[in-house]
Design a protein around this motif. Structure first.
Motif, PDB file in Angstrom:
ATOM      1  N   GLU A  79       0.877  -1.068  -0.154  1.00  0.00           N
ATOM      2  CA  GLU A  79      -0.138   0.082  -0.075  1.00  0.00           C
ATOM      3  C   GLU A  79       0.712   1.222  -0.207  1.00  0.00           C
ATOM      4  O   GLU A  79       2.133   1.299   0.466  1.00  0.00           O
ATOM      5  CB  GLU A  79      -1.056  -0.002   1.235  1.00  0.00           C
ATOM      6  CG  GLU A  79      -0.252   0.201   2.571  1.00  0.00           C
ATOM      7  CD  GLU A  79      -0.981  -0.078   3.893  1.00  0.00           C
ATOM      8  OE1 GLU A  79      -0.435   0.684   4.734  1.00  0.00           O
ATOM      9  OE2 GLU A  79      -1.928  -0.542   3.684  1.00  0.00           O
ATOM     10  N   LYS A  80       0.319   2.310  -0.451  1.00  0.00           N
ATOM     11  CA  LYS A  80       0.727   3.631  -0.432  1.00  0.00           C
ATOM     12  C   LYS A  80       0.160   4.426   0.516  1.00  0.00           C
ATOM     13  O   LYS A  80      -1.056   4.432   0.679  1.00  0.00           O
ATOM     14  CB  LYS A  80       0.815   4.521  -1.520  1.00  0.00           C
ATOM     15  CG  LYS A  80       2.045   3.741  -2.797  1.00  0.00           C
ATOM     16  CD  LYS A  80       2.021   4.488  -3.769  1.00  0.00           C
ATOM     17  CE  LYS A  80       2.927   4.132  -5.100  1.00  0.00           C
ATOM     18  NZ  LYS A  80       3.119   4.724  -6.131  1.00  0.00           N
ATOM     19  N   ARG A  81       0.737   5.287   1.363  1.00  0.00           N
ATOM     20  CA  ARG A  81       0.124   6.218   2.329  1.00  0.00           C
ATOM     21  C   ARG A  81       0.446   7.544   1.963  1.00  0.00           C
ATOM     22  O   ARG A  81       1.571   8.178   1.820  1.00  0.00           O
ATOM     23  CB  ARG A  81       0.638   5.952   3.852  1.00  0.00           C
ATOM     24  CG  ARG A  81       0.117   4.598   4.261  1.00  0.00           C
ATOM     25  CD  ARG A  81       0.300   4.346   5.704  1.00  0.00           C
ATOM     26  NE  ARG A  81      -0.449   3.250   6.263  1.00  0.00           N
ATOM     27  CZ  ARG A  81      -1.249   3.230   6.895  1.00  0.00           C
ATOM     28  NH1 ARG A  81      -1.701   4.358   7.547  1.00  0.00           N
ATOM     29  NH2 ARG A  81      -2.027   2.077   7.188  1.00  0.00           N
ATOM     30  N   TRP A  82      -0.609   8.278   1.710  1.00  0.00           N
ATOM     31  CA  TRP A  82      -0.432  10.036   1.421  1.00  0.00           C
ATOM     32  C   TRP A  82      -1.168  10.783   2.348  1.00  0.00           C
ATOM     33  O   TRP A  82      -2.537  10.567   2.618  1.00  0.00           O
ATOM     34  CB  TRP A  82      -1.022  10.227   0.201  1.00  0.00           C
ATOM     35  CG  TRP A  82      -0.316   9.433  -1.190  1.00  0.00           C
ATOM     36  CD1 TRP A  82       0.861   8.956  -1.383  1.00  0.00           C
ATOM     37  CD2 TRP A  82      -0.929   9.226  -2.504  1.00  0.00           C
ATOM     38  NE1 TRP A  82       1.087   8.501  -2.454  1.00  0.00           N
ATOM     39  CE2 TRP A  82       0.086   8.633  -2.979  1.00  0.00           C
ATOM     40  CE3 TRP A  82      -2.165   9.214  -3.004  1.00  0.00           C
ATOM     41  CZ2 TRP A  82      -0.181   8.083  -4.335  1.00  0.00           C
ATOM     42  CZ3 TRP A  82      -2.490   8.873  -4.128  1.00  0.00           C
ATOM     43  CH2 TRP A  82      -1.509   8.208  -5.135  1.00  0.00           C
ATOM     44  N   PRO A  83      -0.471  11.807   2.998  1.00  0.00           N
ATOM     45  CA  PRO A  83      -1.360  12.547   3.812  1.00  0.00           C
ATOM     46  C   PRO A  83      -2.163  13.465   3.306  1.00  0.00           C
ATOM     47  O   PRO A  83      -1.981  13.947   2.325  1.00  0.00           O
ATOM     48  CB  PRO A  83      -0.188  13.457   4.691  1.00  0.00           C
ATOM     49  CG  PRO A  83       1.129  13.313   3.761  1.00  0.00           C
ATOM     50  CD  PRO A  83       0.878  11.930   2.892  1.00  0.00           C
ATOM     51  N   LEU A  84      -3.344  13.751   3.978  1.00  0.00           N
ATOM     52  CA  LEU A  84      -4.255  14.710   3.521  1.00  0.00           C
ATOM     53  C   LEU A  84      -3.900  16.053   3.620  1.00  0.00           C
ATOM     54  O   LEU A  84      -3.220  16.251   4.947  1.00  0.00           O
ATOM     55  CB  LEU A  84      -5.379  14.181   4.160  1.00  0.00           C
ATOM     56  CG  LEU A  84      -6.329  13.343   3.940  1.00  0.00           C
ATOM     57  CD1 LEU A  84      -7.730  13.139   4.492  1.00  0.00           C
ATOM     58  CD2 LEU A  84      -6.279  12.835   2.261  1.00  0.00           C
ATOM     59  N   VAL A  85      -4.063  16.941   2.867  1.00  0.00           N
ATOM     60  CA  VAL A  85      -3.639  18.418   2.885  1.00  0.00           C
ATOM     61  C   VAL A  85      -5.004  19.025   3.269  1.00  0.00           C
ATOM     62  O   VAL A  85      -6.065  19.125   2.438  1.00  0.00           O
ATOM     63  CB  VAL A  85      -2.720  18.775   1.710  1.00  0.00           C
ATOM     64  CG1 VAL A  85      -2.454  20.351   1.688  1.00  0.00           C
ATOM     65  CG2 VAL A  85      -1.751  18.002   1.271  1.00  0.00           C
ATOM     66  N   GLN A  86      -4.954  19.950   4.238  1.00  0.00           N
ATOM     67  CA  GLN A  86      -6.054  20.795   4.610  1.00  0.00           C
ATOM     68  C   GLN A  86      -7.390  20.207   4.549  1.00  0.00           C
ATOM     69  O   GLN A  86      -8.423  20.587   3.974  1.00  0.00           O
ATOM     70  CB  GLN A  86      -6.101  22.128   3.679  1.00  0.00           C
ATOM     71  CG  GLN A  86      -4.974  22.750   3.760  1.00  0.00           C
ATOM     72  CD  GLN A  86      -4.650  24.054   2.591  1.00  0.00           C
ATOM     73  OE1 GLN A  86      -5.294  23.858   1.883  1.00  0.00           O
ATOM     74  NE2 GLN A  86      -3.922  24.866   3.059  1.00  0.00           N
ATOM     75  N   PRO A  87      -7.502  18.903   5.092  1.00  0.00           N
ATOM     76  CA  PRO A  87      -8.935  18.507   5.167  1.00  0.00           C
ATOM     77  C   PRO A  87      -9.875  19.214   5.868  1.00  0.00           C
ATOM     78  O   PRO A  87      -9.504  19.565   7.117  1.00  0.00           O
ATOM     79  CB  PRO A  87      -8.907  17.158   5.784  1.00  0.00           C
ATOM     80  CG  PRO A  87      -7.832  17.185   6.712  1.00  0.00           C
ATOM     81  CD  PRO A  87      -6.866  18.249   6.074  1.00  0.00           C
ATOM     82  N   THR A  88     -11.296  19.538   5.542  1.00  0.00           N
ATOM     83  CA  THR A  88     -12.016  20.294   6.391  1.00  0.00           C
ATOM     84  C   THR A  88     -13.621  19.738   6.346  1.00  0.00           C
ATOM     85  O   THR A  88     -13.757  19.093   5.227  1.00  0.00           O
ATOM     86  CB  THR A  88     -12.020  21.948   5.994  1.00  0.00           C
ATOM     87  OG1 THR A  88     -12.602  21.722   4.571  1.00  0.00           O
ATOM     88  CG2 THR A  88     -10.843  22.601   6.100  1.00  0.00           C
TER      89      THR A  88
END
Length: 138
Positions: A79-88
């Motif tokens: 798997e790849k993990r990508w951080p979310l940017v500015q979730p609201t």
């Protein structure tokens, strides 16, 4: 008598408005907590079949009172993990961005019942499509 009737009519309009405002403030105050957990995100590229590129897991939590998260994308052998940017989340609309290492992808979905529906697009506007998101059981 006429003045009393006028006051009654005004009260009938003000009570629902104040109750709706209070309910809206309460929903907004609970908004980040509602999002915490594990969600299945299903993107579909424009012009593609409904299954699109496959499902993604969004892991959402709170950090310092703000919504944060990670997109977990299944790939061959892991798997790849990508951080979310500015979730609201404002109580109705969930918006986020994710940097996949090549381009910024943006998603925006509206709450429909207990699920979300909306769209995604690439920052350059070349790619995009539909999104659905449901809470994972458990």
């Amino acid at each position: 008598m006429r003045r009393m009737l006028s006051l009654s009519v005004v009260a009938l309009f003000l009570i629902p408005v104040s109750l709706c405002a209070a309910a809206g403030q309460e929903a907004t105050a609970k908004a980040p907590d509602f999002m915490v957990g594990s969600w299945t995100l299903r993107p579909a590229q424009d012009g593609a079949q409904e299954q699109g590129p496959g499902s993604i897991t969004l892991l959402l939590d709170l950090k310092d009172g703000r919504l944060a998260g990670t997109a977990v994308i299944p790939v061959q052998g892991g798997e790849k993990r990508w951080p979310l940017v500015q979730p609201t989340f404002d109580g109705q609309t969930f918006s986020f961005k994710v940097d996949n290492g090549e381009i910024l992808l943006e998603g925006e979905m509206r709450l429909v019942g207990e699920a979300f529906e909306g769209n995604w697009k690439s920052a350059d506007g070349e790619d995009g499509g539909r999104l659905t998101m449901t809470r994972k059981a458990g």
